[in-house]
Design an enzyme around this catalytic site. Structure first.
Site, PDB file in Angstrom:
ATOM      1  N   SER A  17    -134.029  82.765  -0.143  1.00  0.00           N
ATOM      2  CA  SER A  17    -135.235  83.670   0.229  1.00  0.00           C
ATOM      3  C   SER A  17    -135.691  83.823   1.643  1.00  0.00           C
ATOM      4  O   SER A  17    -135.252  83.122   2.302  1.00  0.00           O
ATOM      5  CB  SER A  17    -136.442  82.904  -0.313  1.00  0.00           C
ATOM      6  OG  SER A  17    -136.702  81.868   0.594  1.00  0.00           O
ATOM      7  N   ASP A  18    -136.512  84.786   1.993  1.00  0.00           N
ATOM      8  CA  ASP A  18    -136.787  84.797   3.394  1.00  0.00           C
ATOM      9  C   ASP A  18    -137.785  83.640   3.502  1.00  0.00           C
ATOM     10  O   ASP A  18    -138.367  83.056   2.282  1.00  0.00           O
ATOM     11  CB  ASP A  18    -137.565  86.221   3.616  1.00  0.00           C
ATOM     12  CG  ASP A  18    -137.775  86.311   4.968  1.00  0.00           C
ATOM     13  OD1 ASP A  18    -137.474  85.520   5.752  1.00  0.00           O
ATOM     14  OD2 ASP A  18    -137.886  87.573   5.657  1.00  0.00           O
ATOM     15  N   TRP A  19    -138.038  83.312   4.783  1.00  0.00           N
ATOM     16  CA  TRP A  19    -138.888  81.961   4.942  1.00  0.00           C
ATOM     17  C   TRP A  19    -140.017  82.124   4.177  1.00  0.00           C
ATOM     18  O   TRP A  19    -140.943  83.061   4.669  1.00  0.00           O
ATOM     19  CB  TRP A  19    -138.709  81.710   6.487  1.00  0.00           C
ATOM     20  CG  TRP A  19    -137.605  81.061   6.677  1.00  0.00           C
ATOM     21  CD1 TRP A  19    -137.657  79.916   7.434  1.00  0.00           C
ATOM     22  CD2 TRP A  19    -135.973  81.212   6.576  1.00  0.00           C
ATOM     23  NE1 TRP A  19    -136.377  79.333   8.001  1.00  0.00           N
ATOM     24  CE2 TRP A  19    -135.334  79.969   7.369  1.00  0.00           C
ATOM     25  CE3 TRP A  19    -135.219  82.053   5.940  1.00  0.00           C
ATOM     26  CZ2 TRP A  19    -134.050  79.802   6.909  1.00  0.00           C
ATOM     27  CZ3 TRP A  19    -133.973  81.753   5.666  1.00  0.00           C
ATOM     28  CH2 TRP A  19    -133.408  80.877   6.256  1.00  0.00           C
TER      29      TRP A  19
END
Ligand code: BGC
Length: 715
Positions: free
Chosen positions: A239-241
């Site tokens: 996932s993106d952060w």
């Protein structure tokens, strides 16, 4: 491609997974620290260590915060940012870039580089335009393939991001992109597809936003149907952060690793398996995806972290890329390259002559070992051959300005949450002392080198610009300078389109020199002095006015919870061409100190079928005085087609180096299948038969040759 895809590896993955407890498996599926996810020590599986990405290896941070550790051993090379690399139009340069990044990542003990960032530059104001490559899918794809191959041939994994349709920063964590299948397939997905199918990218980062109603991190169409089933992706999706939103849905849709933390893929995931909401087989598949990457990338010993990262060889690499990226926009009366005999006194004006761009804003940044500014390089290379008089002219936009609400293009910012919103600023003006110094320097000089553009506080992750006007009242400044010295060469330092409609008539010559990495100043000075002949081409359109660009013309941006992509496939130059809007500088534009002629076009055949590769040959001649490189471009146009197509679509390009007076036979190849369009009613790629005009030129608006062929039916 990947040893990791062999039968032996698959067997090894099965054996390892079979020996793990459920807890050990789930432990691998979320962040252990900010930039690692766990392995299983007792089985000899090392954790995965990630690093930003995309234009330099990020400094070390505290394990559980964004705070830097403040080490002295973690500085790196600052690579030219995305749009600079894209301006080289060179897959070879992208490969070199990836190689350099991988070597530095490995020296620092990292497995996966969070890059390249390959979203399409949809809006000129996009905060991360400078990180991304282009408004065109083919150019973005070729660079993505080069970058990923360069990384992965040199021992690190690449994580392409942000999948998908993360084309704006304002409200990126909430916005729902409403896009047609055709626009998604033809414009936004091709770079991701090419990086997966052709370069075997090992990592994919899901984007923050929603697409057609579903978060990217739990979007089954994107993560499963397209990425895994259609493109055959075998690596891991992270996932993106803090961009994960659920446990069950994200796990079932195809997210492998939640980064960072374990809010959804920790205890909640374990519980969901135990209560039967998620079959354990799904967990095994995720572990397999990670192990496939882990087995392809050798863990690096911790002790090697102390080795120097940024080597002179990497300095050479970034110099080479930077010097190929600089775009000559205009050169009236051949003012460039500089003739120091005719211009013994040069006024260098502007904060961007002394500004460094490795860090700034938020997000991607490099604690660089060094960065040569334009003024430093000019002083060093010109020596006593001319007199340089420097005046700052304007104060570069700063973090404090942003926080306080400073002046951006004559507009006061509210400073609210980093979002560039605000209203016109009555009575704001240039700093009178700086103005007086600039005018004095300009009046006493034979010519002016004006450094305009943005900096990394203006272009930043997390916020789009509210307009494309040059910050810090640069337009006012250049108008004043032009009254005392009309001999102006403007260097535009930017990662994204800016409004040059005031600067352009005031400047005899203009260059774009980007956020161009550790060697930015050296590359620029060499181009100004003619040691390097410019060959960069614009990877995006410079509009005359922001409102000419599609999302602004259609008023679908700014937006908050929904972003309807109503311009559909008409992104970038496709829009300007369709509506016959004259850009200030078109996509693909870039002049040289020499001149090129194009003649004698020939195609391999008159008629092509889907499985054929079309070939077009022509003669390119260097008719000027300098050895130089030309990036030749091939666009297709479909006259009289029953299906709607853009006026011009880039389908091939190539760079050719030629000595003065020499010619070369250039051949461009276009697979007929690359002319297929996404047929929404059938849900497949279809080749529309008919006449295709192949347009060859030096930019999208400087077509030199045309040749028509016939395409025969689909499949
Ligand atoms: C960015 C990513 C980046 C990640 C880790 C996010 O905010 O969107 O591009 O890789 O942070 O720094």
């Amino acid at each position: 491609m990947l040893a990791a895809c062999s039968a032996d590896t698959e067997k090894q993955i099965q054996d390892l997974t079979a020996q793990m407890t459920l807890e050990e498996k789930v432990d691998m599926l979320h962040g252990q620290t900010m930039f690692t996810s766990a392995g299983v020590e007792r089985l000899g599986i090392a954790p995965v260590k990630y690093t930003d990405g995309p234009f330099g290896i990020r400094e070390e941070l505290e394990p559980h915060s964004w705070r830097p550790l403040g080490l002295t051993t973690d500085s790196a090379t600052f690579f030219p940012t995305g749009s600079a690399l894209a301006a080289t139009w060179s897959e070879e340069m992208a490969y070199l870039y990836g190689k350099g990044m991988a070597e530095e990542a490995r020296t620092r003990g990292k497995d996966m580089i969070l890059g390249p960032a390959i979203n399409i530059q949809r809006i000129p104001t996009g905060g991360r335009t400078y990180e991304y490559f282009s408004e065109d899918p083919l150019l973005s794809s070729r660079l993505a393939v080069g970058y990923v191959r360069g990384v992965q041939d040199n021992g690190a994994a690449a994580c392409i991001k942000h999948y998908a349709l993360n084309n704006q920063e304002n409200n990126r964590g909430m916005v729902d992109v409403i896009v047609s299948d055709r626009a998604m397939r033809e414009i936004y997905l091709p770079p991701f597809r090419a990086a997966v199918e052709e370069a075997g990218a090992l990592g994919v980062m899901s984007a923050y936003n929603k697409v057609n109603g579903t978060w990217c991190a739990e979007n089954e169409i994107l993560l499963d149907k397209i990425l895994r089933q259609e493109w055959g992706f075998r690596g891991m999706v992270i996932s993106d952060w803090y961009g994960t939103h659920s446990t069950v849905q994200a796990a079932l849709a195809g997210l492998d690793v939640e980064m960072p933390g374990n809010m959804f893929f920790g205890q909640a995931l374990l519980d969901s398996v135990r209560n039967g909401a998620i079959p354990e087989e799904i967990i095994d598949r995720k572990v397999g995806n990670i192990l496939r990457v882990r087995l392809a990338i050798d863990p690096v010993e911790e002790t090697s972290h102390v080795n120097p990262v940024s080597t002179p060889e990497h300095g050479q690499m970034v110099y080479q890329i930077a010097s190929r990226s600089i775009v000559l926009l205009k050169n009236e009366g051949s003012l460039l390259p500089l003739d120091l005999e005719k211009t013994p006194t040069i006024a260098v004006i502007g904060d961007n002559a002394i500004q460094k761009h490795a860090t700034g804003g938020i997000g991607a940044g490099v604690k660089t070992r060094y960065e040569i500014t334009p003024l430093e390089a000019l002083e060093q290379k010109i020596g006593d051959r001319a007199t340089l008089v420097y005046a700052r002219g304007y104060k570069g936009f700063s973090r404090q300005d942003r926080e306080r609400g400073g002046i951006l293009g004559g507009v006061v910012l509210s400073g609210a949450g980093g979002m560039l919103t605000g209203s016109a600023a009555p009575g704001t003006g240039l700093d009178q002392e700086m103005l007086a110094q600039a005018l004095e320097a300009a009046a006493g000089a034979d010519m002016v080198l004006f450094f305009a553009g943005n900096n990394r506080e203006v272009e930043t992750e997390g916020a789009d610009r509210m307009n494309i006007i040059l910050p810090s009242l640069q337009d006012q400044l250049i108008r004043e300078i032009a009254t005392v010295n009309p001999n102006i060469v403007t260097v535009v330092v930017t990662g994204a389109p800016v409004d040059l409609s005031t600067v352009e008539p005031c400047s005899k010559a203009m260059l774009v020199s980007w956020f161009n990495g550790s060697e930015a100043g050296n590359a620029l000075a060499d181009v100004l002095l003619g040691t390097v002949v410019p060959s960069g081409k614009l990877p995006f359109t410079f509009p005359v006015r922001l409102e000419d660009s599609p999302a602004y013309a259609l008023k679908t941006y700014p937006n908050f919870d929904k972003a309807p992509y109503s311009e559909d496939i008409y992104v970038g130059y496709r829009w300007f061409d369709a509506w016959k809007i004259e850009p200030l500088f078109p996509f693909g534009h870039g002049l040289s100190y020499t001149t090129f002629t194009y003649d004698s076009p020939r195609t391999g055949k008159e008629t092509y079928r889907t499985s054929d590769v079309m070939t077009v040959s022509f003669r390119l001649s260097n008719t000027g005085k300098y050895p130089a490189r030309e990036v030749v471009q091939l666009y297709v146009h479909r006259p009289g087609s029953n299906v709607e197509f853009p006026e011009n679509e880039l389908k091939a390009f190539k760079d050719v180096q030629l000595e003065p007076g020499k010619s070369a036979q250039v051949t461009l190849k276009v697979p007929a299948s690359s002319l297929m369009y996404w047929n929404t009613s059938k849900g497949n790629w279809t080749l529309e038969p008919g006449t295709v005009e192949l347009r060859i030129g030096s930019s999208s608006r400087d077509i030199r040759l045309k040749k028509s062929i016939t395409l025969r039916g689909s499949n």
